[in-house]
Design an enzyme around this catalytic site. Structure first.
Site, PDB file in Angstrom:
ATOM      1  N   GLU A   1      -5.262  -8.252  -1.660  1.00  0.00           N
ATOM      2  CA  GLU A   1      -5.954  -8.177  -0.361  1.00  0.00           C
ATOM      3  C   GLU A   1      -7.411  -7.841  -0.611  1.00  0.00           C
ATOM      4  OE1 GLU A   1      -4.482  -5.738   2.846  1.00  0.00           O
ATOM      5  OE2 GLU A   1      -2.405  -6.178   2.305  1.00  0.00           O
TER       6      GLU A   1
ATOM      7  N   GLU B   1       0.841  -1.208   0.000  1.00  0.00           N
ATOM      8  CA  GLU B   1       0.000   0.000   0.000  1.00  0.00           C
ATOM      9  C   GLU B   1       0.872   1.253   0.000  1.00  0.00           C
ATOM     10  OE1 GLU B   1      -2.599  -0.801   3.386  1.00  0.00           O
ATOM     11  OE2 GLU B   1      -4.077  -1.661   2.037  1.00  0.00           O
TER      12      GLU B   1
HETATM   13  C1  BG6 Z   1      -4.375  -3.301   4.676  1.00  0.00           C
HETATM   14  C2  BG6 Z   1      -3.050  -3.814   5.121  1.00  0.00           C
HETATM   15  O1  BG6 Z   1      -4.392  -1.952   5.017  1.00  0.00           O
HETATM   16  O2  BG6 Z   1      -5.545  -3.796   5.251  1.00  0.00           O
HETATM   17  C3  BG6 Z   1      -3.092  -5.000   6.051  1.00  0.00           C
HETATM   18  O3  BG6 Z   1      -2.197  -4.062   4.039  1.00  0.00           O
HETATM   19  C4  BG6 Z   1      -4.280  -4.882   6.972  1.00  0.00           C
HETATM   20  O4  BG6 Z   1      -1.872  -5.039   6.727  1.00  0.00           O
HETATM   21  C5  BG6 Z   1      -5.546  -4.904   6.127  1.00  0.00           C
HETATM   22  O5  BG6 Z   1      -4.333  -5.826   7.974  1.00  0.00           O
HETATM   23  C6  BG6 Z   1      -6.831  -4.853   6.949  1.00  0.00           C
HETATM   24  O6  BG6 Z   1      -6.792  -3.766   7.811  1.00  0.00           O
HETATM   25  P1  BG6 Z   1      -7.046  -3.929   9.356  1.00  0.00           P
HETATM   26  O7  BG6 Z   1      -6.780  -2.594   9.918  1.00  0.00           O
HETATM   27  O8  BG6 Z   1      -8.461  -4.340   9.488  1.00  0.00           O
HETATM   28  O9  BG6 Z   1      -6.104  -4.978   9.833  1.00  0.00           O
END
Ligand code: BG6
Length: 493
Positions: free
Chosen positions: A390, A201
């Site tokens: 993701e 990101e």
């Molecule tokens: C992204 C990141 O921002 O979202 C991850 O690359 C992160 O590291 C994922 O875990 C989900 O966000 P969160 O804050 O719910 O863990």
């Protein structure tokens, strides 16, 4: 056209949220190792100490300036809980966990290498061989189990020593330091790891510059310089990878979602355009190979002057990312109108509440069209292969007394998202390499540091205070995803 036959189905994790073993076998500290846990309503804190012995904490509020005291050093303090120190202990569950992923039929596993496991201070002369040996085991186990590794070089894991000495990525010295780190890994894993990502990101530099770039002083000037230094470092990584092994591919990783206007007021349309420029600027440079005019104009207006040289721009143009990967959880809404209810999202991208969509308990939208829209935006603009690295749903799962987790809400979320993804390929013709769900297995939440915001196909017995047996349990979504992969996405039911 359906999904390609070699579509890379899998899941993703990040070292700082999953591995644990934070001080084992010679590992140094990274930026996250000095961050406490938080909650939906309480931000995570960076703990620090001053030369006179005074200690304290500074909250990291997404999207807000980070008021870290100038004369303090981030450090671990007694009496605080640091979730990254244990994560969900992949360090001691490697075989078991990778076995579970392979049992689901994973074709690919995305993970990050913890930079300070390889170079404890970030820029040491010598490699920490024990750190490298750990990733040898990860990579070799993946290959033995038929899973293609997709490796992130830096997933918010800037070594703490570089944070302290250089104010992280705001210093150009980081460029050759990262180049050496990347080359070390490319040479070592040549022939074993084909797919790499440079910065997780990368646009976190705008929203969470301490995490994204290890910045303690997060001024607009430092953020712009930090982004520039990461662009040059990414280009050098692409160059090095191609020279070391022409088979290697180095991708960009962007946090990206669909952005909607709240009203049909043209002022709102302009607001969406600006929000999209902020998001896509990072891909315009790293994947598109050039700085867009809208950003240069913004820098000129704000008096931001980059420390750069002509070779930087030659590198950026000559060595763009080989593919564009992104994280996508839910859409955002923006408006110029006041008094609208607020919503939340990844990287603290808060916007306006969308009356058409439901959210999870953390206020993140559940949008069945977000992936198709985002994939089309990126494909139309860059025409480079895409990869969803993701996508997933954070939920406070419950373990039943008989050891089950009935996560039908997650299955429903994924069904809708995969349908949206397939529409982008089948109807719109987007070129998509793969999909790695976040997260393959339960781990610590990045945003809140909680355990209870769970994403995985596998439940890990661990709570927000670090209690629990760390035992693994398959959720209902485990068998569902296995079927999805076995049919290459044909069967989502
Ligand atoms: C992204 C990141 O921002 O979202 C991850 O690359 C992160 O590291 C994922 O875990 C989900 O966000 P969160 O804050 O719910 O863990």
């Amino acid at each position: 056209m359906s999904l390609r036959e070699d579509f890379l189905w899998g899941g993703a994790t990040a070292a700082n949220q999953y591995e644990g073993g934070y001080d084992q076998d010679g590992k140094g500290l990274n930026a996250i190792d000095v961050m406490t846990n938080g909650s939906h309503t309480t931000p995570r804190q960076v703990t620090w100490k001053k030369a006179d012995g005074q200690t304290g904490t500074t909250p990291l509020v997404w999207g807000k300036p980070f008021a870290f005291p100038k004369d303090a050093i981030p450090t671990i303090l007694d009496d605080y809980y640091y979730p990254s120190h244990t994560g969900t202990d992949f360090y001691h569950h490697l075989e078991e966990d990778l076995g579970l992923l392979a049992e689901m039929g994973f074709k690919c596993y995305r993970f990050s290498i913890n930079w300070s496991r390889i170079f404890p201070n970030g820029d040491d002369e010598q490699v920490n061989q024990a750190g490298l040996a750990f990733y040898d085991r990860v990579v070799d186990t993946c290959l033995r189990l038929g899973m293609e590794p997709l490796v992130t070089l830096s997933h918010y894991e800037t070594p703490l020593s570089l944070v302290i000495r250089y104010n992280g990525w705001s210093d150009r010295k980081m460029i050759p330091i990262f180049e050496k780190y990347a080359k070390t890994l490319f040479n070592h894993f040549k022939g074993r790891v084909k797919y790499w990502l440079t910065f997780n990101e990368i646009n976190a530099m705008d929203h969470a510059p301490y995490m994204g770039g290890g910045l303690l002083d997060t001024s607009a000037q430092n953020r712009a310089q930090g982004a520039h230094n990461q662009f040059v470092a990414s280009a050098l990584a692409v160059k090095a990878a191609h020279e070391i092994d022409p088979n290697m591919q180095v991708g960009q990783m962007l946090a990206c979602s669909a952005i909607y206007t709240y009203t049909c007021d043209p002022k709102d349309a302009l607001k969406v355009m600006e929000a999209q420029q902020n998001e896509l600027f990072y891909a315009d440079v790293q994947t598109g190979g050039r700085y867009p005019e809208y950003r240069l104009k913004k820098y000129a207006r704000e008096g931001i002057v980059l420390e750069d040289c002509p070779e930087d721009y030659e590198l950026i143009a000559k060595y763009p990312a080989d593919f564009l990967s992104f994280s996508c959880y839910g859409s955002h809404v923006v408006t110029t109108h006041e008094n609208t209810a607020q919503a939340e999202g990844n990287l603290g991208m808060n916007g306006v509440k969308n009356p058409y969509l439901e959210t999870n308990a953390w206020g993140w939208t559940i949008d069945p069209y977000c992936l198709r829209l985002t994939l089309n935006t990126l494909w139309d603009r860059y025409h480079k292969p895409l990869w969803i690295v993701e996508n997933g749903l954070g939920w406070s799962d419950e373990l039943t007394p008989d050891g089950k987790i009935h996560d039908d809400y997650r299955i429903n979320y994924l069904k809708a998202n995969l349908k949206s993804m397939k529409d982008a390929v089948e109807i719109d013709g987007v070129d998509l390499l793969g999909y790695t769900m976040w997260s393959a297995i339960d781990l610590v939440s990045n945003g809140t540091g909680e355990m209870k915001k769970r994403y995985g196909f596998v439940y890990v017995d661990r709570d927000d205070r670090g209690n629990g047996s760390l035992k693994r349990y398959k959720k209902d979504s485990f068998d569902w995803y296995k079927q999805v992969i076995a049919t290459n996405g044909e069967s989502l039911d």
